[in-house]
Design a protein around this motif. Sequence first.
Motif, PDB file in Angstrom:
ATOM      1  N   ARG A 141     -55.439  38.373  34.001  1.00  0.00           N
ATOM      2  CA  ARG A 141     -56.637  37.821  33.506  1.00  0.00           C
ATOM      3  C   ARG A 141     -56.596  36.470  34.060  1.00  0.00           C
ATOM      4  O   ARG A 141     -55.306  36.053  33.944  1.00  0.00           O
ATOM      5  CB  ARG A 141     -57.206  38.147  32.330  1.00  0.00           C
ATOM      6  N   PRO A 142     -57.692  35.508  34.178  1.00  0.00           N
ATOM      7  CA  PRO A 142     -57.277  34.027  34.353  1.00  0.00           C
ATOM      8  C   PRO A 142     -56.596  33.505  33.095  1.00  0.00           C
ATOM      9  O   PRO A 142     -56.944  33.773  31.884  1.00  0.00           O
ATOM     10  CB  PRO A 142     -58.726  33.667  34.312  1.00  0.00           C
ATOM     11  N   ALA A 143     -55.791  32.852  33.450  1.00  0.00           N
ATOM     12  CA  ALA A 143     -54.889  32.302  32.391  1.00  0.00           C
ATOM     13  C   ALA A 143     -55.634  31.120  31.497  1.00  0.00           C
ATOM     14  O   ALA A 143     -56.314  30.276  32.287  1.00  0.00           O
ATOM     15  CB  ALA A 143     -53.376  31.840  32.797  1.00  0.00           C
ATOM     16  N   PRO A 144     -55.548  30.890  30.229  1.00  0.00           N
ATOM     17  CA  PRO A 144     -55.983  29.621  29.756  1.00  0.00           C
ATOM     18  C   PRO A 144     -55.597  28.287  30.219  1.00  0.00           C
ATOM     19  O   PRO A 144     -54.329  28.277  30.542  1.00  0.00           O
ATOM     20  CB  PRO A 144     -55.642  29.831  28.046  1.00  0.00           C
ATOM     21  N   GLY A 145     -56.350  27.565  30.386  1.00  0.00           N
ATOM     22  CA  GLY A 145     -56.148  26.339  30.962  1.00  0.00           C
ATOM     23  C   GLY A 145     -55.969  26.023  32.537  1.00  0.00           C
ATOM     24  O   GLY A 145     -55.732  25.191  33.148  1.00  0.00           O
ATOM     25  N   ASN A 146     -56.453  27.114  33.167  1.00  0.00           N
ATOM     26  CA  ASN A 146     -56.517  27.355  34.816  1.00  0.00           C
ATOM     27  C   ASN A 146     -57.506  26.077  35.090  1.00  0.00           C
ATOM     28  O   ASN A 146     -58.637  25.920  34.363  1.00  0.00           O
ATOM     29  CB  ASN A 146     -56.908  28.506  35.131  1.00  0.00           C
ATOM     30  N   PRO A 147     -57.486  25.476  36.315  1.00  0.00           N
ATOM     31  CA  PRO A 147     -58.343  24.481  36.584  1.00  0.00           C
ATOM     32  C   PRO A 147     -59.703  24.987  37.115  1.00  0.00           C
ATOM     33  O   PRO A 147     -60.708  24.137  36.800  1.00  0.00           O
ATOM     34  CB  PRO A 147     -57.714  23.837  37.730  1.00  0.00           C
ATOM     35  N   PHE A 148     -59.977  26.092  37.406  1.00  0.00           N
ATOM     36  CA  PHE A 148     -61.287  26.744  37.964  1.00  0.00           C
ATOM     37  C   PHE A 148     -61.796  27.698  36.913  1.00  0.00           C
ATOM     38  O   PHE A 148     -61.093  28.866  36.979  1.00  0.00           O
ATOM     39  CB  PHE A 148     -61.373  27.028  39.227  1.00  0.00           C
ATOM     40  N   PRO A 149     -62.677  27.545  35.994  1.00  0.00           N
ATOM     41  CA  PRO A 149     -62.936  28.483  35.130  1.00  0.00           C
ATOM     42  C   PRO A 149     -63.073  29.698  35.611  1.00  0.00           C
ATOM     43  O   PRO A 149     -64.106  29.960  36.546  1.00  0.00           O
ATOM     44  CB  PRO A 149     -64.559  28.028  34.421  1.00  0.00           C
ATOM     45  N   GLY A 150     -62.850  30.696  34.964  1.00  0.00           N
ATOM     46  CA  GLY A 150     -63.035  32.144  35.394  1.00  0.00           C
ATOM     47  C   GLY A 150     -62.314  32.633  36.409  1.00  0.00           C
ATOM     48  O   GLY A 150     -62.427  33.707  36.858  1.00  0.00           O
ATOM     49  N   LEU A 176     -47.491  43.994  46.269  1.00  0.00           N
ATOM     50  CA  LEU A 176     -47.291  44.912  47.456  1.00  0.00           C
ATOM     51  C   LEU A 176     -48.771  44.870  48.252  1.00  0.00           C
ATOM     52  O   LEU A 176     -49.912  44.405  47.728  1.00  0.00           O
ATOM     53  CB  LEU A 176     -47.203  46.278  47.022  1.00  0.00           C
ATOM     54  N   THR A 177     -48.584  45.285  49.459  1.00  0.00           N
ATOM     55  CA  THR A 177     -49.540  45.655  50.354  1.00  0.00           C
ATOM     56  C   THR A 177     -50.094  47.114  50.422  1.00  0.00           C
ATOM     57  O   THR A 177     -49.274  48.109  50.470  1.00  0.00           O
ATOM     58  CB  THR A 177     -49.258  45.330  51.905  1.00  0.00           C
ATOM     59  N   SER A 178     -51.409  47.285  49.879  1.00  0.00           N
ATOM     60  CA  SER A 178     -51.840  48.557  50.178  1.00  0.00           C
ATOM     61  C   SER A 178     -52.794  48.658  51.416  1.00  0.00           C
ATOM     62  O   SER A 178     -52.704  47.961  52.265  1.00  0.00           O
ATOM     63  CB  SER A 178     -52.892  48.796  48.818  1.00  0.00           C
ATOM     64  N   ALA A 179     -53.263  49.944  51.623  1.00  0.00           N
ATOM     65  CA  ALA A 179     -54.205  50.167  52.518  1.00  0.00           C
ATOM     66  C   ALA A 179     -55.347  49.129  52.564  1.00  0.00           C
ATOM     67  O   ALA A 179     -55.940  49.088  53.726  1.00  0.00           O
ATOM     68  CB  ALA A 179     -54.870  51.829  52.499  1.00  0.00           C
ATOM     69  N   THR A 180     -55.996  48.597  51.552  1.00  0.00           N
ATOM     70  CA  THR A 180     -57.145  47.708  51.657  1.00  0.00           C
ATOM     71  C   THR A 180     -56.582  46.288  51.276  1.00  0.00           C
ATOM     72  O   THR A 180     -57.829  45.296  51.700  1.00  0.00           O
ATOM     73  CB  THR A 180     -58.157  48.316  50.745  1.00  0.00           C
ATOM     74  N   ASP A 181     -55.652  45.824  50.502  1.00  0.00           N
ATOM     75  CA  ASP A 181     -55.559  44.490  49.984  1.00  0.00           C
ATOM     76  C   ASP A 181     -54.002  44.243  49.960  1.00  0.00           C
ATOM     77  O   ASP A 181     -53.207  45.194  49.976  1.00  0.00           O
ATOM     78  CB  ASP A 181     -56.610  44.366  48.899  1.00  0.00           C
ATOM     79  N   ASN A 182     -53.695  43.185  49.346  1.00  0.00           N
ATOM     80  CA  ASN A 182     -52.490  42.631  48.713  1.00  0.00           C
ATOM     81  C   ASN A 182     -52.959  42.948  47.101  1.00  0.00           C
ATOM     82  O   ASN A 182     -53.880  42.491  46.595  1.00  0.00           O
ATOM     83  CB  ASN A 182     -51.852  41.577  48.823  1.00  0.00           C
ATOM     84  N   ARG A 183     -51.745  43.414  46.362  1.00  0.00           N
ATOM     85  CA  ARG A 183     -52.370  43.452  45.040  1.00  0.00           C
ATOM     86  C   ARG A 183     -51.040  43.381  44.354  1.00  0.00           C
ATOM     87  O   ARG A 183     -49.684  43.381  44.481  1.00  0.00           O
ATOM     88  CB  ARG A 183     -52.827  44.716  44.785  1.00  0.00           C
ATOM     89  N   GLY A 220     -42.203  54.123  36.077  1.00  0.00           N
ATOM     90  CA  GLY A 220     -43.460  54.684  35.691  1.00  0.00           C
ATOM     91  C   GLY A 220     -44.447  54.399  36.783  1.00  0.00           C
ATOM     92  O   GLY A 220     -44.116  53.883  37.883  1.00  0.00           O
ATOM     93  N   ALA A 221     -45.614  55.141  36.533  1.00  0.00           N
ATOM     94  CA  ALA A 221     -46.665  55.091  37.841  1.00  0.00           C
ATOM     95  C   ALA A 221     -47.081  53.701  37.625  1.00  0.00           C
ATOM     96  O   ALA A 221     -47.424  52.855  36.634  1.00  0.00           O
ATOM     97  CB  ALA A 221     -47.892  55.935  36.854  1.00  0.00           C
ATOM     98  N   PRO A 222     -47.586  53.093  38.747  1.00  0.00           N
ATOM     99  CA  PRO A 222     -48.105  51.606  38.835  1.00  0.00           C
ATOM    100  C   PRO A 222     -49.503  51.620  38.320  1.00  0.00           C
ATOM    101  O   PRO A 222     -50.423  52.354  38.231  1.00  0.00           O
ATOM    102  CB  PRO A 222     -48.175  51.555  40.528  1.00  0.00           C
ATOM    103  N   GLU A 223     -49.502  50.551  37.525  1.00  0.00           N
ATOM    104  CA  GLU A 223     -50.888  50.242  37.099  1.00  0.00           C
ATOM    105  C   GLU A 223     -51.293  48.737  37.426  1.00  0.00           C
ATOM    106  O   GLU A 223     -50.564  47.810  37.595  1.00  0.00           O
ATOM    107  CB  GLU A 223     -50.445  49.864  35.431  1.00  0.00           C
ATOM    108  N   PRO A 224     -52.631  48.883  38.011  1.00  0.00           N
ATOM    109  CA  PRO A 224     -52.912  47.592  38.643  1.00  0.00           C
ATOM    110  C   PRO A 224     -53.124  46.358  37.538  1.00  0.00           C
ATOM    111  O   PRO A 224     -53.488  46.649  36.562  1.00  0.00           O
ATOM    112  CB  PRO A 224     -54.379  48.158  39.033  1.00  0.00           C
ATOM    113  N   VAL A 225     -52.604  45.341  38.275  1.00  0.00           N
ATOM    114  CA  VAL A 225     -52.784  44.073  37.159  1.00  0.00           C
ATOM    115  C   VAL A 225     -53.771  43.329  37.864  1.00  0.00           C
ATOM    116  O   VAL A 225     -54.623  42.702  37.537  1.00  0.00           O
ATOM    117  CB  VAL A 225     -51.507  43.324  37.254  1.00  0.00           C
ATOM    118  N   LEU A 226     -53.589  42.756  39.313  1.00  0.00           N
ATOM    119  CA  LEU A 226     -54.620  42.038  40.098  1.00  0.00           C
ATOM    120  C   LEU A 226     -54.822  42.554  41.506  1.00  0.00           C
ATOM    121  O   LEU A 226     -53.933  42.959  42.153  1.00  0.00           O
ATOM    122  CB  LEU A 226     -54.136  40.598  40.276  1.00  0.00           C
TER     123      LEU A 226
END
Length: 372
Positions: free
Chosen positions: A207-216, A126-133, A148-154
């Motif tokens: 969180r960054p998934a294991p095996g992603n090409p750019f660490p962290g 979704l698009t919020s007042a400050t970002d997409n998330r 239920g109430a929204p819980e931020p993931v990213l």
Amino acid sequence: MGRSGFVAGAVAALLLAAGCSSPPSAPSAPPSSPSAPSSATASTATSPARVRVVGTLTRDLKSPWGLVELPGGDLLVSSRDERTITRVDARTGRKTSLGQVPGVVPGGEGGLLGLALRDGRVYAYLTSATDNRIVRMRYGGGPGDRLGAPEPVLTGIPKGPIHDGGRIAFGPDGMLYAGTGETGKGSLAQDKGSLAGKILRMTPEGRPAPGNPFPGSVVWSYGHRNVEGLAWDADGRLWASEFGQDTWDELNLIEPGRNYGWPVVEGRAGRPGYTDPVVQWPTDEASPSGIAYARGAIWAAALRGQRLWRVPVSGAERSGEPQAFLKGEYGRLRTVLATAGGTRLWLVTSETDTRGTPGPGDDRILRLEISP
């Protein structure tokens, strides 16, 4: 609603697959441009399909965008501008509103966009007042259950009046993927420190998934203009649809860490360091949003092109010629979803997105049957 058919050279350009599964050091050559075959010739692929609209499940939806299927077969559909999620009975088409999602601020191409399901939660981009998330909400799925109430993931995905991306989906690896746009600022697509103009891969908690090409980092691939379609084929390969600017829309085979070119290149360029699309379309024939995989092919819902594309991909990068269905019959097409059996598709129209020409009953969810 209709658009002109294939232009000279367009279909021929579709037929040349880029080296997306080969190393970056071996790019494909630029496509040649012989005369385009007729649409009848273009439809004689190695295994041409037939598509039949067998009914309208429901109608009178406003700015529908995301679509997911619940375990029992019913559907959840999001409204970009009304900020709501609606449950649709897959047998009767009866609509039940689950309410508005708090924190959504619609505007331009932003609002309440893609949906995904996992472990009793509905995920929403979704698009919020400050970002997409990306957020997630508990949902039991029973009669009378509410979100239920929204819980931020990213959080922190850049937003803009255009190119907000928005498609999310869980892959075969159990990780959550998201397609983002570069918000009209092309340089963000090449900035690996930005979440804009990317395909992201993360754990269900963000969180960054294991095996992603750019660490962290949650970045999986970059150099994208605006990704609104994600799907995996029978071999577990990730495909993504992408809007071009003035010349070429794209269907890309996604490999981790690859650079897909924007804004340096649009469509196939054969330049070292950039991964070319497997299929490219003139922008008036596509503007592909949602995609799905069924019966050995990627199916792409086209907005400006007002048609449903089929691209056979089983066995090789692309194993047959693209076919176009429903050209101009239902207007702009936003989302396509394959049912578990693989012989039926749900198709969402998009005439009420401020760019269409809505008629009585728009927008709707169509039930399609496909056969070889």
